[in-house]
Design an enzyme around this catalytic site. Sequence first.
Site, mmCIF file in Angstrom:
data_model
loop_
_atom_site.group_PDB
_atom_site.id
_atom_site.type_symbol
_atom_site.label_atom_id
_atom_site.label_comp_id
_atom_site.label_asym_id
_atom_site.label_seq_id
_atom_site.Cartn_x
_atom_site.Cartn_y
_atom_site.Cartn_z
ATOM 1 N N ARG A 35 0.820 -1.221 0.000
ATOM 2 C CA ARG A 35 0.000 0.000 0.000
ATOM 3 C C ARG A 35 0.848 1.262 0.000
ATOM 4 O O ARG A 35 0.411 2.304 -0.489
ATOM 5 C CB ARG A 35 -0.952 -0.014 1.197
ATOM 6 C CG ARG A 35 -2.069 -1.010 0.975
ATOM 7 C CD ARG A 35 -3.046 -1.048 2.100
ATOM 8 N NE ARG A 35 -4.299 -1.645 1.658
ATOM 9 C CZ ARG A 35 -5.276 -2.024 2.462
ATOM 10 N NH1 ARG A 35 -5.151 -1.867 3.758
ATOM 11 N NH2 ARG A 35 -6.380 -2.545 1.981
ATOM 12 N N LYS A 197 -17.426 -17.805 2.856
ATOM 13 C CA LYS A 197 -18.862 -17.627 3.069
ATOM 14 C C LYS A 197 -19.653 -17.129 1.873
ATOM 15 O O LYS A 197 -19.284 -16.160 1.232
ATOM 16 C CB LYS A 197 -19.060 -16.626 4.197
ATOM 17 C CG LYS A 197 -18.642 -17.176 5.546
ATOM 18 C CD LYS A 197 -18.985 -16.182 6.617
ATOM 19 C CE LYS A 197 -18.882 -16.825 7.993
ATOM 20 N NZ LYS A 197 -19.112 -15.826 9.029
ATOM 21 N N GLY A 350 -9.087 -9.013 -0.541
ATOM 22 C CA GLY A 350 -8.345 -9.657 0.553
ATOM 23 C C GLY A 350 -7.603 -10.934 0.232
ATOM 24 O O GLY A 350 -6.475 -10.917 -0.241
ATOM 25 N N GLY A 373 -12.844 -4.601 1.120
ATOM 26 C CA GLY A 373 -14.256 -4.223 1.244
ATOM 27 C C GLY A 373 -14.681 -3.216 0.191
ATOM 28 O O GLY A 373 -15.794 -3.283 -0.338
HETATM 29 P P1 AMP Z 1 -13.299 -14.905 2.305
HETATM 30 O O1 AMP Z 1 -12.750 -13.901 3.264
HETATM 31 O O2 AMP Z 1 -14.757 -15.176 2.487
HETATM 32 O O3 AMP Z 1 -12.910 -14.620 0.884
HETATM 33 O O4 AMP Z 1 -12.647 -16.288 2.707
HETATM 34 C C1 AMP Z 1 -11.283 -16.555 2.574
HETATM 35 C C2 AMP Z 1 -10.961 -17.749 3.407
HETATM 36 O O5 AMP Z 1 -11.709 -18.850 2.982
HETATM 37 C C3 AMP Z 1 -9.510 -18.169 3.350
HETATM 38 O O6 AMP Z 1 -8.902 -17.906 4.567
HETATM 39 C C4 AMP Z 1 -9.579 -19.668 3.064
HETATM 40 O O7 AMP Z 1 -8.733 -20.417 3.893
HETATM 41 C C5 AMP Z 1 -11.009 -20.002 3.371
HETATM 42 N N1 AMP Z 1 -11.461 -21.180 2.632
HETATM 43 C C6 AMP Z 1 -11.313 -21.423 1.329
HETATM 44 N N2 AMP Z 1 -11.801 -22.639 1.024
HETATM 45 C C7 AMP Z 1 -12.275 -23.182 2.165
HETATM 46 C C8 AMP Z 1 -12.888 -24.420 2.499
HETATM 47 N N3 AMP Z 1 -13.117 -25.349 1.573
HETATM 48 N N4 AMP Z 1 -13.234 -24.636 3.783
HETATM 49 C C9 AMP Z 1 -13.009 -23.683 4.720
HETATM 50 N N5 AMP Z 1 -12.431 -22.503 4.468
HETATM 51 C C10 AMP Z 1 -12.062 -22.239 3.193
#
Ligand code: AMP
Length: 392
Positions: A35, A197, A350, A373
């Site tokens: 950054r 999620k 992220g 975000g």
């Molecule tokens: P997000 O912030 O929602 O983009 O989520 C990113 C996170 O999702 C990362 O830290 C990954 O380790 C996690 N992730 C990716 N695939 C999986 C999975 N199959 N099960 C659990 N966590 C996951």
Amino acid sequence: MQTLESFDFENKRALIRVDFNVPLNEKLEVTDDTRIIAALPTINYILDNGGSVVLISHLGRPKNGPEHKFSLSHIGQTLSDAVGTDVEFVDDCIGKEAFAASSALSPGEVLLLENLRFYKEETEGDDGFARQLAQHGDVYINDAFGTAHRAHASTTIIAQFMADKMFGKLMMEEVKSGNKVLESAQHPYTAIIGGAKVSSKISVITNILDKIDNLIIGGGMAYTFIKATGGQIGSSLVEEDHLDTARNILSEAKSKGVRVVLPEDSVVASDFDNDAEKKIVSSDQIEDGWMGLDVGPLATTAYEDVIAKSKTILWNGPVGVFEMSSFAEGTKALGQMIASSPGYSLVGGGDSVAAVKKFGLEKSMSYVSTGGGALLELLEGKTLPGIAAIQE
Ligand code: AMP
């Protein structure tokens, strides 16, 4: 709208809102200067054109006023090295000493002020605080894309107190890249949405569904979709309250002619642990006690074909738990495919950026966004207050 290039910076003090919210280690050293480096084009442009620079930023989330671990003094040396000149630091962003320093600046000099969030007025979007900050410069430049989705004093409110205001070069690039995938994407257009999620990505998916040809859904969120279509997902991540959301997205995609690619197979593990026992199974036949932590080889092969044909690629979110080496293969392979694709690729939000950096693919992507975000909100089709404030 004013631009850097249309403004004469000779003998002018430019007040730049940057996003120096960088990670620090336990010794309070900067561990990732992305950054800071990203702010250089704007800083250098002004210095090269006869102006001086006052930098304002936040760092972390201090709760009750000044806190040493969130002081921007920790980035002073990294910043001085990057700019190639000694950057002066004042341990306040308003107050006598800060104003004395900003008004004494000569062309070519750079001043860094203390963390804006040491004042609660910053996040409250306080008028009086914004009005004081405005006194540090003859012209206001917003180059903080990472906080453009916040209507804070220094990112939004301040603009009304400055006659001359404009975006910095980083902000221009970010907005241009966002618009490219939202408004003028070439087809075939593929969006890869991964991560943990579904709930945090629903609005993005809904907003881009009209524009894309292929939607690759991976990562933890894929299992909510697989369960929603009757699959057996064992102990994989699932958001029970979003099974209907997943079904709706799938039927909407179908009616719009968007091809949805869910992982045909998965690397499943007996535990959320790098050393856990693991095997490859069909993603809709995961036994109880096993969890899907990465996409499998059949899924990766399916991506190859889709990515190779795409002229525009948007990637948000890893397709596996790439932080653990045992479950990083899918995300790495996908990243490599995107990197070698001749199409336009925007990576942001992220964790996919962290993955791209981990696998050394940064330079091969068309654009890697600095906004988490903020990028998500832009992709959701929202107007970002920090952007609107300049455009108004
Ligand atoms: P997000 O912030 O929602 O983009 O989520 C990113 C996170 O999702 C990362 O830290 C990954 O380790 C996690 N992730 C990716 N695939 C999986 C999975 N199959 N099960 C659990 N966590 C996951």
